[in-house]
Scaffold this motif. Sequence first.
Motif, short mmCIF file in Angstrom:
data_model
loop_
_atom_site.label_atom_id
_atom_site.label_comp_id
_atom_site.label_asym_id
_atom_site.label_seq_id
_atom_site.Cartn_x
_atom_site.Cartn_y
_atom_site.Cartn_z
N MET A 1 14.58 -13.79 -9.16
CA MET A 1 13.71 -12.93 -10.08
C MET A 1 12.69 -12.19 -9.14
N PRO A 2 11.79 -12.99 -8.50
CA PRO A 2 10.67 -12.33 -7.94
C PRO A 2 11.35 -11.32 -6.82
N SER A 3 12.67 -11.69 -6.04
CA SER A 3 12.87 -11.10 -5.07
C SER A 3 13.32 -9.56 -5.63
N GLU A 4 13.54 -9.23 -6.91
CA GLU A 4 13.74 -8.08 -7.54
C GLU A 4 12.58 -7.16 -7.38
N VAL A 5 11.22 -7.84 -7.56
CA VAL A 5 9.88 -7.33 -7.09
C VAL A 5 9.76 -6.79 -5.68
N ASP A 6 10.30 -7.67 -5.01
CA ASP A 6 10.11 -7.24 -3.54
C ASP A 6 11.15 -6.11 -2.99
N ASP A 7 12.34 -6.05 -3.74
CA ASP A 7 13.24 -4.84 -3.49
C ASP A 7 12.71 -3.63 -3.81
N THR A 8 12.10 -3.89 -4.91
CA THR A 8 11.44 -2.60 -5.61
C THR A 8 10.30 -1.97 -4.88
N LEU A 9 9.47 -2.96 -4.20
CA LEU A 9 8.62 -2.50 -3.30
C LEU A 9 8.91 -2.09 -1.92
N LYS A 10 9.91 -2.51 -1.51
CA LYS A 10 10.62 -2.32 -0.24
C LYS A 10 11.19 -1.08 -0.53
N ARG A 11 11.63 -0.54 -1.55
CA ARG A 11 12.19 0.64 -1.74
C ARG A 11 11.41 1.83 -1.75
N LEU A 12 10.22 1.44 -2.46
CA LEU A 12 8.98 2.27 -2.66
C LEU A 12 8.60 2.81 -1.27
N SER A 13 8.18 1.51 -0.62
CA SER A 13 7.48 1.81 0.73
C SER A 13 8.18 2.50 2.05
N ASN A 14 9.67 2.28 1.73
CA ASN A 14 10.28 2.92 2.72
C ASN A 14 10.56 4.36 2.55
N ARG A 15 10.18 4.98 1.50
CA ARG A 15 10.38 6.44 1.23
C ARG A 15 9.47 7.04 2.11
N LYS A 16 10.09 8.08 2.76
CA LYS A 16 9.35 9.01 3.42
C LYS A 16 7.91 9.54 3.20
N GLY A 17 7.06 9.52 4.07
CA GLY A 17 5.84 9.86 3.61
C GLY A 17 4.90 8.60 2.99
N VAL A 18 5.56 7.70 2.50
CA VAL A 18 4.76 6.58 1.79
C VAL A 18 4.20 5.88 2.86
N LYS A 19 2.75 5.55 2.66
CA LYS A 19 1.99 5.05 3.63
C LYS A 19 1.93 3.62 3.13
N GLY A 20 1.69 3.12 1.93
CA GLY A 20 1.58 1.94 1.49
C GLY A 20 1.64 1.57 -0.02
N VAL A 21 1.85 0.49 -0.30
CA VAL A 21 2.42 0.18 -1.88
C VAL A 21 1.38 -1.22 -2.13
N VAL A 22 0.44 -1.14 -3.10
CA VAL A 22 -0.19 -2.25 -3.39
C VAL A 22 -0.06 -2.62 -5.01
N ILE A 23 -0.12 -3.68 -5.31
CA ILE A 23 -0.26 -4.25 -6.99
C ILE A 23 -1.55 -5.07 -6.99
N LEU A 24 -2.19 -4.70 -7.96
CA LEU A 24 -3.28 -5.39 -8.06
C LEU A 24 -3.18 -6.21 -9.46
N ASN A 25 -3.77 -7.25 -9.88
CA ASN A 25 -4.32 -7.71 -11.20
C ASN A 25 -5.72 -7.01 -11.53
N GLU B 24 5.95 -10.35 -18.10
CA GLU B 24 5.40 -8.99 -18.23
C GLU B 24 5.21 -8.49 -16.96
N PHE B 25 4.80 -9.44 -15.90
CA PHE B 25 4.68 -8.64 -14.46
C PHE B 25 6.05 -7.91 -14.08
N LEU B 26 7.25 -8.58 -14.45
CA LEU B 26 8.43 -8.02 -13.79
C LEU B 26 8.65 -6.72 -14.86
N ASP B 27 8.12 -6.44 -15.86
CA ASP B 27 8.07 -5.38 -16.92
C ASP B 27 7.42 -4.26 -16.33
N PHE B 28 6.05 -4.47 -15.91
CA PHE B 28 5.12 -3.76 -15.35
C PHE B 28 5.79 -2.93 -14.02
#
Lengths: 101, 58
Positions: A1-25, B24-28
């Motif tokens: 499951m967590p790798s799904e998050v990392d895939d999404t982040l990688k996809r976003l950050s690999n887009r042309k012109g994207v300098k960085g992606v951060v997720i905060l609490n 919740e986080f995955l959804d977000f």
Amino acid sequence: MPSEVDDTLKRLSNRKGVKGVVILNGDGQAIRSTLDPELTVKYGRLISSLVQQTRTTISTLDDQNDLTFLRVRTKKHEIMIAPDREYLLIVVQNPAETMQA
Amino acid sequence: EQEKSEEFRDLTEEERKMIVSTPEFLDFVDTSSKVVERALNEKYDFMKDYTLGVDVES
């Protein structure tokens, strides 16, 4: 499951012109970041305070209203911020690069 | 100063793992990344040609 998050982040950050992606609490602490650690802490502290301020402004103007998305255009780039109750997604991009067809 | 760095201490690897495994986080991440991607897909730059006094390197 967590790798799904990392895939999404990688996809976003690999887009042309994207300098960085951060997720905060909600406390501005980074859960994931593609920026270097020092810059991540800066973004965490400053962007979460900007979002808090914006949220307060919006709900003070109209207490039925709430912030849903924040785009900040600067000379150098654009910061896009998607907030929800608990977390924040920040994407820093250079629009001149991303918008080349 | 001490207090400030305390307040903004990094999450531990353990804490990160815990957050990242919640529905919740995955959804977000799912929803917010889709919105951002849509914004990134815009080809029209409303600031183009009106950015005054800025040398934008391309």
